[in-house]
Design a protein around this motif. Structure first.
Motif, PDB file in Angstrom:
ATOM      1  N   ASP A  23       0.827  -1.209   0.000  1.00 16.23           N
ATOM      2  CA  ASP A  23       0.000   0.000   0.000  1.00 16.23           C
ATOM      3  C   ASP A  23       0.855   1.250   0.000  1.00 16.23           C
ATOM      4  OD1 ASP A  23      -2.302  -1.455   0.009  1.00 16.23           O
ATOM      5  OD2 ASP A  23      -2.564  -1.409   2.182  1.00 16.23           O
ATOM      6  N   GLN A  24       2.000   1.179   0.702  1.00 12.88           N
ATOM      7  CA  GLN A  24       2.880   2.333   0.805  1.00 12.88           C
ATOM      8  C   GLN A  24       3.417   2.753  -0.563  1.00 12.88           C
ATOM      9  OE1 GLN A  24       6.221   1.651   3.353  1.00 12.88           O
ATOM     10  NE2 GLN A  24       6.968   3.742   3.230  1.00 12.88           N
ATOM     11  N   LYS A  25       3.664   1.767  -1.436  1.00 10.16           N
ATOM     12  CA  LYS A  25       4.266   2.072  -2.732  1.00 10.16           C
ATOM     13  C   LYS A  25       3.255   2.091  -3.867  1.00 10.16           C
ATOM     14  CE  LYS A  25       8.971   0.561  -1.749  1.00 10.16           C
ATOM     15  NZ  LYS A  25      10.128  -0.216  -2.252  1.00 10.16           N
ATOM     16  N   ARG A  26       1.988   1.811  -3.553  1.00  7.59           N
ATOM     17  CA  ARG A  26       0.987   1.743  -4.618  1.00  7.59           C
ATOM     18  C   ARG A  26       0.816   3.086  -5.326  1.00  7.59           C
ATOM     19  NH1 ARG A  26      -2.347  -2.163  -5.829  1.00  7.59           N
ATOM     20  NH2 ARG A  26      -1.875  -3.225  -3.879  1.00  7.59           N
ATOM     21  N   GLY A  27       0.768   4.181  -4.550  1.00  7.80           N
ATOM     22  CA  GLY A  27       0.637   5.509  -5.149  1.00  7.80           C
ATOM     23  C   GLY A  27       1.804   5.835  -6.046  1.00  7.80           C
ATOM     24  N   GLN A  28       3.001   5.456  -5.625  1.00  6.22           N
ATOM     25  CA  GLN A  28       4.200   5.680  -6.438  1.00  6.22           C
ATOM     26  C   GLN A  28       4.134   4.861  -7.728  1.00  6.22           C
ATOM     27  OE1 GLN A  28       7.933   3.659  -5.376  1.00  6.22           O
ATOM     28  NE2 GLN A  28       8.852   5.677  -5.197  1.00  6.22           N
ATOM     29  N   ALA A  29       3.680   3.615  -7.621  1.00  4.09           N
ATOM     30  CA  ALA A  29       3.555   2.767  -8.803  1.00  4.09           C
ATOM     31  C   ALA A  29       2.537   3.346  -9.772  1.00  4.09           C
ATOM     32  CB  ALA A  29       3.155   1.349  -8.395  1.00  4.09           C
ATOM     33  N   PHE A  30       1.403   3.823  -9.251  1.00  6.31           N
ATOM     34  CA  PHE A  30       0.387   4.445 -10.099  1.00  6.31           C
ATOM     35  C   PHE A  30       0.981   5.612 -10.872  1.00  6.31           C
ATOM     36  CE2 PHE A  30      -3.985   3.233  -8.120  1.00  6.31           C
ATOM     37  CZ  PHE A  30      -3.651   1.896  -8.232  1.00  6.31           C
ATOM     38  N   SER A  31       1.727   6.469 -10.173  1.00  7.36           N
ATOM     39  CA  SER A  31       2.306   7.657 -10.802  1.00  7.36           C
ATOM     40  C   SER A  31       3.230   7.280 -11.956  1.00  7.36           C
ATOM     41  CB  SER A  31       3.068   8.467  -9.750  1.00  7.36           C
ATOM     42  OG  SER A  31       3.698   9.578 -10.333  1.00  7.36           O
ATOM     43  N   LYS A  64       0.902  -3.539 -17.064  1.00  3.25           N
ATOM     44  CA  LYS A  64       1.457  -3.152 -15.766  1.00  3.25           C
ATOM     45  C   LYS A  64       0.381  -2.504 -14.896  1.00  3.25           C
ATOM     46  CE  LYS A  64       6.360  -2.759 -16.743  1.00  3.25           C
ATOM     47  NZ  LYS A  64       7.594  -2.012 -16.419  1.00  3.25           N
ATOM     48  N   ALA A  65      -0.499  -1.737 -15.519  1.00  2.00           N
ATOM     49  CA  ALA A  65      -1.598  -1.116 -14.767  1.00  2.00           C
ATOM     50  C   ALA A  65      -2.496  -2.186 -14.162  1.00  2.00           C
ATOM     51  CB  ALA A  65      -2.400  -0.199 -15.690  1.00  2.00           C
ATOM     52  N   LYS A  66      -2.713  -3.257 -14.923  1.00  2.00           N
ATOM     53  CA  LYS A  66      -3.553  -4.356 -14.433  1.00  2.00           C
ATOM     54  C   LYS A  66      -2.892  -5.072 -13.251  1.00  2.00           C
ATOM     55  CE  LYS A  66      -4.152  -7.845 -17.229  1.00  2.00           C
ATOM     56  NZ  LYS A  66      -4.603  -8.646 -18.383  1.00  2.00           N
ATOM     57  N   GLU A  67      -1.558  -5.210 -13.313  1.00  2.00           N
ATOM     58  CA  GLU A  67      -0.829  -5.893 -12.242  1.00  2.00           C
ATOM     59  C   GLU A  67      -1.005  -5.204 -10.895  1.00  2.00           C
ATOM     60  OE1 GLU A  67       3.285  -6.442 -13.184  1.00  2.00           O
ATOM     61  OE2 GLU A  67       2.859  -7.551 -15.033  1.00  2.00           O
ATOM     62  N   VAL A  68      -1.130  -3.858 -10.909  1.00  2.00           N
ATOM     63  CA  VAL A  68      -1.262  -3.119  -9.641  1.00  2.00           C
ATOM     64  C   VAL A  68      -2.704  -2.693  -9.381  1.00  2.00           C
ATOM     65  CG1 VAL A  68       1.124  -2.303  -9.703  1.00  2.00           C
ATOM     66  CG2 VAL A  68      -0.665  -0.892 -10.721  1.00  2.00           C
ATOM     67  N   ASN A  69      -3.634  -3.291 -10.141  1.00  3.06           N
ATOM     68  CA  ASN A  69      -5.070  -3.012  -9.958  1.00  3.06           C
ATOM     69  C   ASN A  69      -5.408  -1.530 -10.080  1.00  3.06           C
ATOM     70  OD1 ASN A  69      -5.761  -5.771  -9.395  1.00  3.06           O
ATOM     71  ND2 ASN A  69      -4.880  -5.502  -7.356  1.00  3.06           N
ATOM     72  N   MET A  70      -4.837  -0.879 -11.075  1.00  7.44           N
ATOM     73  CA  MET A  70      -5.128   0.533 -11.301  1.00  7.44           C
ATOM     74  C   MET A  70      -6.570   0.690 -11.798  1.00  7.44           C
ATOM     75  SD  MET A  70      -3.200   3.272 -13.811  1.00  7.44           S
ATOM     76  CE  MET A  70      -1.715   3.356 -12.814  1.00  7.44           C
ATOM     77  N   PRO A  71      -7.332   1.606 -11.225  1.00  7.46           N
ATOM     78  CA  PRO A  71      -8.715   1.817 -11.666  1.00  7.46           C
ATOM     79  C   PRO A  71      -8.793   2.213 -13.139  1.00  7.46           C
ATOM     80  CG  PRO A  71      -8.297   2.935  -9.583  1.00  7.46           C
ATOM     81  CD  PRO A  71      -6.969   2.468 -10.084  1.00  7.46           C
ATOM     82  N   SER A  72      -9.834   1.752 -13.805  1.00  2.28           N
ATOM     83  CA  SER A  72      -9.984   2.048 -15.233  1.00  2.28           C
ATOM     84  C   SER A  72     -10.112   3.549 -15.483  1.00  2.28           C
ATOM     85  CB  SER A  72     -11.196   1.314 -15.807  1.00  2.28           C
ATOM     86  OG  SER A  72     -12.375   1.668 -15.106  1.00  2.28           O
ATOM     87  N   LEU A  93      20.594  -1.154  -3.462  1.00  3.53           N
ATOM     88  CA  LEU A  93      20.818  -0.208  -4.568  1.00  3.53           C
ATOM     89  C   LEU A  93      19.656  -0.265  -5.551  1.00  3.53           C
ATOM     90  CD1 LEU A  93      22.374   1.629  -6.547  1.00  3.53           C
ATOM     91  CD2 LEU A  93      23.610  -0.400  -7.316  1.00  3.53           C
ATOM     92  N   LEU A  94      19.258  -1.483  -5.943  1.00  2.00           N
ATOM     93  CA  LEU A  94      18.146  -1.619  -6.879  1.00  2.00           C
ATOM     94  C   LEU A  94      16.875  -0.992  -6.327  1.00  2.00           C
ATOM     95  CD1 LEU A  94      19.876  -3.497  -8.677  1.00  2.00           C
ATOM     96  CD2 LEU A  94      17.835  -4.916  -8.915  1.00  2.00           C
ATOM     97  N   GLU A  95      16.600  -1.234  -5.053  1.00  2.00           N
ATOM     98  CA  GLU A  95      15.388  -0.686  -4.446  1.00  2.00           C
ATOM     99  C   GLU A  95      15.395   0.837  -4.455  1.00  2.00           C
ATOM    100  OE1 GLU A  95      15.121  -2.442  -0.605  1.00  2.00           O
ATOM    101  OE2 GLU A  95      14.245  -4.304  -1.342  1.00  2.00           O
ATOM    102  N   GLU A  96      16.550   1.424  -4.139  1.00  2.00           N
ATOM    103  CA  GLU A  96      16.616   2.895  -4.107  1.00  2.00           C
ATOM    104  C   GLU A  96      16.499   3.486  -5.508  1.00  2.00           C
ATOM    105  OE1 GLU A  96      19.179   5.048  -1.620  1.00  2.00           O
ATOM    106  OE2 GLU A  96      19.018   3.658   0.080  1.00  2.00           O
ATOM    107  N   LEU A  97      17.069   2.819  -6.498  1.00  2.00           N
ATOM    108  CA  LEU A  97      16.920   3.297  -7.873  1.00  2.00           C
ATOM    109  C   LEU A  97      15.457   3.201  -8.314  1.00  2.00           C
ATOM    110  CD1 LEU A  97      20.057   1.725  -9.640  1.00  2.00           C
ATOM    111  CD2 LEU A  97      19.611   4.180  -9.320  1.00  2.00           C
ATOM    112  N   GLU A  98      14.827   2.071  -8.022  1.00  2.00           N
ATOM    113  CA  GLU A  98      13.435   1.873  -8.440  1.00  2.00           C
ATOM    114  C   GLU A  98      12.469   2.800  -7.709  1.00  2.00           C
ATOM    115  OE1 GLU A  98      12.979  -2.293  -7.777  1.00  2.00           O
ATOM    116  OE2 GLU A  98      13.747  -2.845  -9.760  1.00  2.00           O
ATOM    117  N   ASP A  99      12.878   3.303  -6.530  1.00  2.00           N
ATOM    118  CA  ASP A  99      12.032   4.226  -5.777  1.00  2.00           C
ATOM    119  C   ASP A  99      12.099   5.658  -6.309  1.00  2.00           C
ATOM    120  OD1 ASP A  99      10.981   2.352  -4.087  1.00  2.00           O
ATOM    121  OD2 ASP A  99      12.330   2.759  -2.410  1.00  2.00           O
ATOM    122  N   LEU A 100      13.065   5.936  -7.186  1.00  2.00           N
ATOM    123  CA  LEU A 100      13.180   7.290  -7.736  1.00  2.00           C
ATOM    124  C   LEU A 100      11.961   7.604  -8.603  1.00  2.00           C
ATOM    125  CD1 LEU A 100      16.962   7.452  -8.736  1.00  2.00           C
ATOM    126  CD2 LEU A 100      15.861   8.517  -6.756  1.00  2.00           C
TER     127      LEU A 100
END
Length: 249
Positions: free
Chosen positions: A18-26, A54-62, A221-228
């Motif tokens: 849930d913490q990263k869902r908004g970031q993934a949506f963006s 990818k939008a489907k994978e994170v259950n992004m609203p239509s 390192l990978l996690e911090e890069l992917e969080d950018l």
């Protein structure tokens, strides 16, 4: 399967917190908007179709997906796709794909993270030769008996699959990039459950990382890069044992 591919699979299986869902949506909204600039029909726009996967994978609203597609036609949307090359600690090669509206911000932040972990930016072509692009189709084979699985593998080979690997309840079918959708579509028509289709950069050679402390550093390192904010995808050529990956996930 390379350590990096196994790491990506573990993260997919665990899903987006849930913490990263908004970031993934963006990030996915940017991908959809950029892809839709060349056409809003996913049947004829392969990049858009992958972004929608990818939008489907994170259950992004239509409704969010629809707004992102419509946003592609608006003036003032100046997104661009950039691939950065570099090295992490222990000579791990990195391909970092970004979608950004500010190239200076993206490069500065990526360089800062790499430096923090003892890595460095590289010039164009410095590590891209280590990777080759492949199509990837993932198929759920949970409950599928041996005979049916073998038939699936034979059918995939007949259709042009270059490699097939099994990871627990998933079958991974590797194809030429331009053939991934065609093969996925034909497998669906044969009644097989295709979970996803994607393009990925597969390393031709691997750097073995077998010590826990070194593995922790590379994965952090990978996690911090992917969080950018601007980073869409990071590919690396590390090979970390599965038992360490499971602990760190």
């Amino acid at each position: 399967m390379s350590g990096h591919s196994k790491w990506a699979q573990i993260k997919r299986k665990k899903g987006v917190t849930d913490q990263k869902r908004g970031q993934a949506f963006s990030k996915i909204v940017r991908m959809i908007t950029l892809a839709a600039k060349t056409g809003a029909d996913p049947e004829t726009n392969f990049r858009l179709r992958l972004a929608l996967e990818k939008a489907k994978e994170v259950n992004m609203p239509s409704s969010t997906v629809d707004r992102a597609i419509k946003g592609a036609s608006k003036e003032g949307v100046a997104l661009e796709e950039i691939t950065y090359e570099g090295y992490g600690p222990f000579s791990v090669a990195l391909l970092i794909q970004a979608v950004t509206d500010n190239k200076n911000r993206a490069s500065s932040q990526i360089k800062s993270v790499l430096t923090k972990f003892g890595g460095s930016m590289g010039g164009t072509g410095s590590v891209s030769w280590i990777f080759s692009q492949k199509g990837l189709i993932t198929i759920n084979i949970k409950g599928v008996d041996k005979e049916a699985r073998e038939n699936l593998e034979l059918k995939a080979i007949d259709l042009g699959a270059e490699d097939i690997k099994q990871e627990e309840d998933m079958l991974e079918v590797y194809t030429k990039p331009q053939e991934v959708h065609k093969i996925a579509h034909q497998l669906k028509n044969e009644g097989f459950k295709v979970d996803a289709e994607a393009l990925e950069m597969q390393p031709k050679n691997l750097v073995k990382i077998e010590e826990q402390a070194k593995a922790e550093k590379v994965l952090k390192l990978l996690e911090e890069l992917e969080d950018l904010e601007d980073v869409d995808q990071v590919y690396a050529n590390f090979d970390i044992p599965a038992e360490i990956l499971e602990k760190e996930s």
